[in-house]
Design a protein around this motif. Structure first.
Motif, mmCIF file in Angstrom:
data_model
loop_
_atom_site.group_PDB
_atom_site.id
_atom_site.type_symbol
_atom_site.label_atom_id
_atom_site.label_comp_id
_atom_site.label_asym_id
_atom_site.label_seq_id
_atom_site.Cartn_x
_atom_site.Cartn_y
_atom_site.Cartn_z
ATOM 1 N N GLY A 104 0.594 -1.197 0.415
ATOM 2 C CA GLY A 104 -0.065 0.027 0.176
ATOM 3 C C GLY A 104 0.530 0.916 0.308
ATOM 4 N N PHE A 105 0.483 2.482 -0.656
ATOM 5 C CA PHE A 105 0.617 3.587 -0.325
ATOM 6 C C PHE A 105 2.277 3.837 1.217
ATOM 7 N N ALA A 106 0.810 3.820 2.308
ATOM 8 C CA ALA A 106 2.800 4.011 2.869
ATOM 9 C C ALA A 106 3.691 3.281 3.263
ATOM 10 N N HIS A 107 3.861 2.303 2.513
ATOM 11 C CA HIS A 107 5.570 1.389 2.493
ATOM 12 C C HIS A 107 5.967 1.797 1.165
ATOM 13 N N ARG A 108 5.158 3.011 0.261
ATOM 14 C CA ARG A 108 6.061 2.914 -1.315
ATOM 15 C C ARG A 108 7.218 4.305 -1.018
ATOM 16 N N ASN A 109 7.778 4.456 -1.623
ATOM 17 C CA ASN A 109 8.570 5.814 -1.713
ATOM 18 C C ASN A 109 8.383 6.646 -2.747
ATOM 19 N N TRP A 110 8.150 7.408 -2.198
ATOM 20 C CA TRP A 110 7.365 8.469 -3.113
ATOM 21 C C TRP A 110 7.868 9.300 -3.481
ATOM 22 N N ASP A 111 7.847 9.595 -4.775
ATOM 23 C CA ASP A 111 8.681 10.967 -5.227
ATOM 24 C C ASP A 111 8.500 12.398 -4.898
ATOM 25 N N ILE A 112 9.574 13.771 -4.652
ATOM 26 C CA ILE A 112 9.786 14.813 -4.581
ATOM 27 C C ILE A 112 9.589 15.445 -5.701
ATOM 28 N N VAL A 113 8.475 15.978 -6.157
ATOM 29 C CA VAL A 113 8.321 16.771 -7.222
ATOM 30 C C VAL A 113 8.609 18.731 -6.491
ATOM 31 N N GLU A 114 8.004 18.890 -5.726
ATOM 32 C CA GLU A 114 9.233 20.161 -5.368
ATOM 33 C C GLU A 114 8.591 20.876 -4.445
ATOM 34 N N ALA A 115 9.461 21.416 -3.411
ATOM 35 C CA ALA A 115 9.887 22.296 -1.524
ATOM 36 C C ALA A 115 10.344 22.984 -1.728
ATOM 37 N N ASP A 116 9.667 23.879 -1.081
ATOM 38 C CA ASP A 116 10.380 24.643 -0.262
ATOM 39 C C ASP A 116 10.336 25.358 1.242
ATOM 40 N N ASP A 117 10.120 26.813 1.686
ATOM 41 C CA ASP A 117 10.710 26.577 3.333
ATOM 42 C C ASP A 117 9.159 25.864 4.034
ATOM 43 N N THR A 118 8.623 25.792 3.182
ATOM 44 C CA THR A 118 7.089 26.337 3.562
ATOM 45 C C THR A 118 5.646 25.235 3.343
ATOM 46 N N HIS A 119 6.287 24.504 1.884
ATOM 47 C CA HIS A 119 5.768 23.502 1.415
ATOM 48 C C HIS A 119 6.373 22.471 0.762
ATOM 49 N N VAL A 120 5.797 21.250 0.454
ATOM 50 C CA VAL A 120 6.269 19.969 -0.267
ATOM 51 C C VAL A 120 5.398 19.077 -1.071
ATOM 52 N N THR A 121 5.523 18.970 -2.550
ATOM 53 C CA THR A 121 4.921 17.951 -2.654
ATOM 54 C C THR A 121 5.448 16.642 -3.475
ATOM 55 N N LEU A 122 5.079 15.404 -2.872
ATOM 56 C CA LEU A 122 5.204 14.182 -3.397
ATOM 57 C C LEU A 122 4.295 13.781 -4.024
ATOM 58 N N THR A 123 4.789 12.419 -5.571
ATOM 59 C CA THR A 123 4.246 12.209 -6.328
ATOM 60 C C THR A 123 4.637 10.560 -5.908
ATOM 61 N N LEU A 124 3.192 9.884 -6.603
ATOM 62 C CA LEU A 124 3.383 8.420 -6.233
ATOM 63 C C LEU A 124 2.132 7.581 -7.997
ATOM 64 N N VAL A 125 3.156 6.695 -8.285
ATOM 65 C CA VAL A 125 2.330 5.606 -9.424
ATOM 66 C C VAL A 125 2.059 4.334 -9.202
#
Length: 323
Positions: A104-125
């Motif tokens: 399940g998604f909790a066991h997968r390593n997600w990829d970082i799309v973008e990040a700065d000091d106050t936000h981060v976006t990750l993605t998973l296929v």
């Protein structure tokens, strides 16, 4: 924003940690499970987390993770969609499908799309057929800090009809130590979902009045001697904007957490089984906005189907304040 390796998964993939900060809030996110590893308010820890990646890999308590492709439980791991039957792995006592299965998604390593000091976006296929689910699912998770709010935005698209139910799975302890039985909880829900011995909803939608499930006024978690791993009914369907799903007060720290979400249901788990998962029993509690458990098998429950051209969208806020 600090970004550094946290450890390695069994396949050698590097798990990264992203640290965010704004005002009174500090947030640590791991790419493993897109999870909240640490969350501080006024410099004090408010969630449970492990010190190293080995413990996250060993203890299946989903601490801080995004659970999916279908969070919570599906009876017998079976569901039908558009006239076709699907069998998912039963990874809980061989009887139920829990939190998306073995991968399940909790066991997968997600990829970082973008990040700065106050936000981060990750993605998973998640590819077609993974854990038995139909359709290739592209999922995004964004954590952002704004004032005293942690905002979590989950979106997903698919190339074939599928089911989806994502949930954030942090264990909150607002006092930072001890147990949460004295925390005061409010859930503005008039109904909840009774469950069977496998914690699968029976299909009934029951009135909370006169029961141990009435949290419409602030109530200590341990006041009624009831074990909780139940879904509370906030609405029939997902809302377009977040509204109050729960409030939690820490008696020692005098801290309040308001959980706001777009989701129709809220799973309240009191952490009673954490003694075998690396933490103490009732060391933290989960407030998990989501679609109802086993919804694909209950026509009267909220919709869990996602089709090509549609976008799944969940927004949940953790709002902190001092009492």
């Amino acid at each position: 924003m600090a970004h550094a390796p946290f450890g390695k998964m069994d396949d050698g993939a590097t798990v990264n940690e992203i640290r965010l900060g704004a005002g009174a809030l500090g947030l640590s996110i791991l790419t493993h499970g897109a999870r909240i590893h640490g969350l501080t308010f006024q410099g004090r820890p408010r969630v449970l987390g492990f010190a190293n990646i080995a413990d996250y890999l060993t203890h299946a308590v989903y601490a801080g993770a995004v659970a999916g492709r279908y969070a919570n439980r599906i009876a017998g791991g079976r569901f039908s969609l558009d006239g076709k039957s699907y069998q998912l792995p039963c990874n809980e006592r061989g009887r139920t499908h829990l939190h998306g299965g073995m991968r399940g998604f909790a066991h997968r390593n997600w990829d970082i799309v973008e990040a700065d000091d106050t936000h981060v976006t990750l993605t998973l296929v998640s590819p077609d057929g993974e854990e038995g689910y139909p359709g290739t699912l592209q999922t995004y998770c964004t954590y952002s800090l704004d004032g005293n709010d942690v905002r979590i935005t989950l979106t997903a698209t698919t190339d074939a009809p599928t089911i989806i139910n994502l949930a954030t799975h942090s264990y909150f302890n607002l006092d930072g130590s001890g147990d949460i039985l004295g925390h005061r909880l409010t859930i503005p829900a008039d109904h909840y979902l009774p469950v069977d011995d496998d914690l699968i909803p029976t299909g009934a939608i029951a009135d909370v009045s006169g029961t141990a499930f009435d949290f419409r006024t602030p109530t200590a978690v341990g006041a009624r001697g009831q074990r909780y791993d139940h879904n509370f009914v906030l609405s029939k369907e997902r809302q377009s904007e977040p509204r109050l799903a729960a409030s939690l007060e820490g008696p020692q720290s005098r801290t309040r957490l308001d959980v706001l979400s777009t989701e129709p249901g809220l799973q309240f788990y009191d952490g009673g089984y954490l003694a075998g998962g690396g933490f103490g029993a009732h060391g933290g509690l989960c407030l998990e906005p989501q679609v109802f458990p086993n919804a694909p098998n209950e026509p009267g429950f909220s919709k869990a189907t996602l089709r090509p051209g549609e976008t799944y969208r969940q927004v949940t806020l953790y709002r902190f304040s001092e009492i």
